[in-house]
Write an enzyme that holds these catalytic residues in place. Structure first.
Site, mmCIF file in Angstrom:
data_model
loop_
_atom_site.group_PDB
_atom_site.id
_atom_site.type_symbol
_atom_site.label_atom_id
_atom_site.label_comp_id
_atom_site.label_asym_id
_atom_site.label_seq_id
_atom_site.Cartn_x
_atom_site.Cartn_y
_atom_site.Cartn_z
ATOM 1 N N GLN A 130 -5.531 7.353 5.010
ATOM 2 C CA GLN A 130 -4.386 6.648 5.604
ATOM 3 C C GLN A 130 -3.418 6.075 4.582
ATOM 4 O OE1 GLN A 130 -7.520 5.475 5.564
ATOM 5 N NE2 GLN A 130 -7.368 3.496 4.551
ATOM 6 N N HIS A 143 -9.450 7.727 8.295
ATOM 7 C CA HIS A 143 -9.554 7.951 9.742
ATOM 8 C C HIS A 143 -10.255 9.297 9.956
ATOM 9 C CE1 HIS A 143 -6.622 4.799 10.473
ATOM 10 N NE2 HIS A 143 -5.644 5.466 9.886
ATOM 11 N N SER A 154 3.418 7.683 11.566
ATOM 12 C CA SER A 154 2.255 7.005 10.977
ATOM 13 C C SER A 154 1.251 7.986 10.368
ATOM 14 C CB SER A 154 1.550 6.194 12.059
ATOM 15 O OG SER A 154 0.865 7.095 12.915
ATOM 16 N N CYS A 155 0.226 7.428 9.759
ATOM 17 C CA CYS A 155 -0.803 8.250 9.115
ATOM 18 C C CYS A 155 -1.516 9.154 10.123
ATOM 19 C CB CYS A 155 -1.805 7.365 8.390
ATOM 20 S SG CYS A 155 -2.332 5.929 9.330
ATOM 21 N N THR A 192 0.829 -1.216 0.000
ATOM 22 C CA THR A 192 0.000 0.000 0.000
ATOM 23 C C THR A 192 0.862 1.263 0.000
ATOM 24 O OG1 THR A 192 -1.727 -1.194 1.143
ATOM 25 C CG2 THR A 192 -1.814 1.205 1.283
#
Ligand code: NAD
Length: 335
Positions: free
Chosen positions: A300, A220, A139-140, A12
């Protein structure tokens, strides 16, 4: 001379970082890796040249009729830097390979912070990564929080941040796990780790976070409340967000009633509906009783991609923060 970039883990994040690198004039992709001969491996082989992430798997690719140019070790010989996009915690296991090959490495947010010399988010701490050999792009969720809080930190004296993350349970392609019916406190014991992660790039921000998983794959959602000393002008905050290309404002008035509508917009706007920007609801920005409220959504799969490009530039001292972000934004269509 272009910086030669290897992508270890063409999933991804890996495929998106590879595409983003290939749009830059100061870096190039020298190859990507996969562990299994699946459709992503076939696409990676055709687009960038494929190497086996696990050396004894070369035959499995050949048996499947997928051209494989060698192993990760062969790829590292050609690279100046590897962007490790392997699953969480696997990056730390890969690190000795990078040290042995003498290449710089970028790790992703699924790794513990100590895997690298520094954690990174472009707006928060670009300069900390300048010249470094091992950098972790946060992180996202942390990237989404760090962007907004970096802007607010430059405008006001932040007393305390409380943020609740309503998290997509898995990415769209993940068919082995999920949550069909329910809301899962994750973690149950509060606070969540996200606050500590934000502090790796914004150590002076006093923040506490909670997190819940819900049955959606799209984005998110963050509900953020920031206690601020003194008066806050909502118009000033909106203007500053409008000026920052990595923030995109959405309005309920225009029909953006949920993450589904934001993604519907993004489907027209970008390949793979990648939204590299924080999607902030304009109407949510409000100052009430000493606290600034903001609701934002984070795609994300895409949000960390520009930060990976900036991290490469910082590590090779190719540009300062402003110049790098401008270039990354222009090439990725972030306006
Ligand atoms: P993914 O599962 O989509 O891709 C991981 C890839 O790594 C796969 O293609 C797999 O074949 C490969 N791989 C497996 N074992 C490997 C090994 N030993 N060496 C090299 N490659 C190996 O995962 P992803 O979602 O792209 O996540 C990658 C990293 O990015 C993780 O640290 C994750 O926490 C982080 N991240 C993910 C997201 C997201 O929402 N997907 C967002 C931000 C950060």
């Amino acid at each position: 001379m272009k910086v030669k970039v290897a992508i270890n883990g063409y999933g991804t994040i890996g495929k998106r970082v590879a595409d983003a690198v290939s749009l830059q004039d100061d870096m190039e992709v020298v190859g990507v890796t996969k562990t299994k001969p699946d459709f992503e491996a076939r696409m990676g082989a055709e687009k960038y040249g494929l190497y086996a992430a696990i050396p004894d798997r070369v035959k499995a690719f050949e048996d499947a009729g997928i051209e494989v140019k060698g192993t990760i070790e062969d790829l590292l010989e050609k690279a100046d830097i590897v962007v490790d996009c392997s699953p969480g915690k696997v990056g730390a296991e890969n690190k000795p390979l990078y040290e042995k090959a003498g290449v710089k490495a970028i790790f992703q947010g699924g790794e513990k912070a100590h895997v690298a010399e520094v954690s990174f988010s472009s707006l928060a701490n670009y300069d900390d990564a300048v010249g470094k050999s091992f950098v972790r792009v946060v992180s996202c969720n942390t990237t989404g929080l760090a962007r907004v809080l970096s802007i607010l930190r430059d405008m006001y004296e932040l007393r305390k941040v409380r943020a609740t993350m309503i998290r997509r349970v898995v990415d769209p392609k993940e068919d082995k796990k999920g949550l069909v019916n329910g809301i899962m406190p994750d973690p149950v014991k509060l606070p969540s780790h996200h606050a500590e992660d934000v502090k790796t790039v914004l150590p002076d921000v006093n923040i506490v976070t909670t997190a819940f998983k819900v049955p959606t794959t799209l984005m998110h959602l963050h509900s953020i409340a920031v206690e601020i000393d003194g008066n806050v002008s909502v118009d000033d905050v909106i203007s500053r967000f409008e000026e920052e290309p990595r923030i995109m404002l959405f309005s309920k008035e225009e029909g953006f009633t949920s993450t589904a509508k934001i993604i519907e917009f993004a489907r027209e706007y970008r390949l793979r509906y990648d939204l590299f920007e924080n999607a902030v609801w304009r109407e949510s920005i409000n100052f009430h009783d000493g606290e600034l409220y903001i609701t934002q959504a984070i795609h994300q799969e895409a949000i960390v991609v520009p930060e990976n490009i900036d991290a490469i530039r910082a590590m090779f001292e190719l540009a300062d923060r402003q110049e790098s972000m401008k270039k990354t934004n222009r090439t990725l269509g972030i306006v």
